[in-house]
Design an enzyme around this catalytic site. Structure first.
Site, short mmCIF file in Angstrom:
data_model
loop_
_atom_site.label_atom_id
_atom_site.label_comp_id
_atom_site.label_asym_id
_atom_site.label_seq_id
_atom_site.Cartn_x
_atom_site.Cartn_y
_atom_site.Cartn_z
N ASP A 159 44.14 -5.91 29.59
CA ASP A 159 43.30 -4.85 30.14
C ASP A 159 44.10 -3.71 30.76
OD1 ASP A 159 44.23 -6.39 32.21
OD2 ASP A 159 42.31 -6.57 33.26
N GLU A 242 55.75 -13.06 40.07
CA GLU A 242 56.86 -12.22 39.61
C GLU A 242 58.13 -12.49 40.41
OE1 GLU A 242 52.89 -9.96 39.48
OE2 GLU A 242 54.02 -11.16 40.92
#
Length: 302
Positions: A159, A242
């Site tokens: 997206d 991350e």
């Protein structure tokens, strides 16, 4: 002395012949110019193809899940990736088995792809602070370790929106490249802070003790780094995916390579498709059961 009488008709004939000769010469020159231009364009195209084939491949890992906007999002993304040469798309569905509708989209794209599935094990489903897409990305990483040695890894959600220049730049990644991500959190951007060409920190609305305050869309990894750390994977903790992954890859701040013209431009954005109403068969009036609407809704609801 023989005198030749030149008539008006002879002059006209000579002029006509010269005109035909001139036109023939001009056409020959035009054909020659077109031939040379065609050869030049072919040479440029051949050189570009050779260059593109020599570029390191990019492996895109995209986790996805069934929702109303899924096919719209993936269609937009696939038609961006179609403009990127030497790219392999690894799509991992959050499901127990892959779906026909996603596979059909991948086939239509014409892109080299790998279609996988993975879902969160039951023992983790009730635990708080679990990151999204963890097991999908882990499955993509597992496939890469087994099937690819050289190239660049990039995590790309379906997206987001991408400028194809980002993919051109990340091919130069030696260890880990970093770049800004737009339209994210309260600051509207997440970016490395660059001083004298080096990463010295991070401009991000969520710091929270993270050594690498980056978004998942804000970095790319050379596969040599991945293979040099065979136990490195995506951690489970929400908001620290991350940071935890880069730490496990034994990356330091000085290893980071700023892209996007020294992190001065945004080439990827956290766009979100507005959630529409969900199509349902009961939305079709009984008087329309003999029209296209039945097949249309069946296709949307697959």
């Amino acid at each position: 002395m023989v005198r030749v009488s030149v008539t008006k008709g002879m002059v006209v004939a000579v002029l006509v012949l010269e005109s035909f000769y001139l036109l023939a010469s001009l056409k020959k020159l035009a054909d020659l110019e077109e031939e040379c231009e065609g050869k030049s364009q072919k040479a440029v195209a051949d050189n570009r193809q050779v260059k593109e084939e020599a570029w390191p491949p990019i492996y895109i890992i995209t986790p996805t899940y069934k929702r109303t906007t899924q096919i719209a999002d993936m269609t937009r993304m696939s038609q961006t990736l179609m403009h990127v040469p030497n790219l392999h798309w690894i799509v991992v569905e959050d499901a127990l088995k892959t779906s026909d509708v996603v596979r059909e989209l991948l086939v239509r794209s014409g892109l080299p792809f790998t279609h996988l599935c993975a879902t969160m094990p039951d023992e983790y489903k009730d635990k708080p602070m679990m990151g999204k897409g963890v097991f999908n990305r882990r499955e993509g990483i597992r496939w890469l370790r087994e099937n690819a040695r050289e190239g660049v890894l990039y995590f790309a959600d379906d997206d987001n929106s991408y400028d194809i220049r980002l993919f051109e730049q990340m091919r130069t990644t030696r260890k880990v490249s970093v770049f800004p991500v737009g339209m994210i959190l309260s600051l509207g951007v997440s970016s490395p802070i660059i001083r004298d060409g080096k990463v010295v920190g991070f401009h991000d609305a969520f710091q929270a003790g993270r050594k690498f305050a980056v978004d998942m869309a804000g970095f790319a990894i050379n596969l040599r780094v991945l293979h040099a750390n065979p136990d490195a994977t995506i951690p489970l903790r929400l908001s620290y995916l991350e940071d935890g992954f880069l730490r496990r890859l034994r990356i330091e701040l000085e290893d980071l390579e700023p892209l996007a013209w020294g992190c001065t431009q945004v080439l990827v954005w956290h766009t979100k498709t507005h959630r529409p109403g969900t199509p349902k068969m009961e939305h079709i009036a009984h008087t329309d059961f003999d029209t296209n609407l039945v097949e249309l809704y069946n296709n949307m609801l697959r």
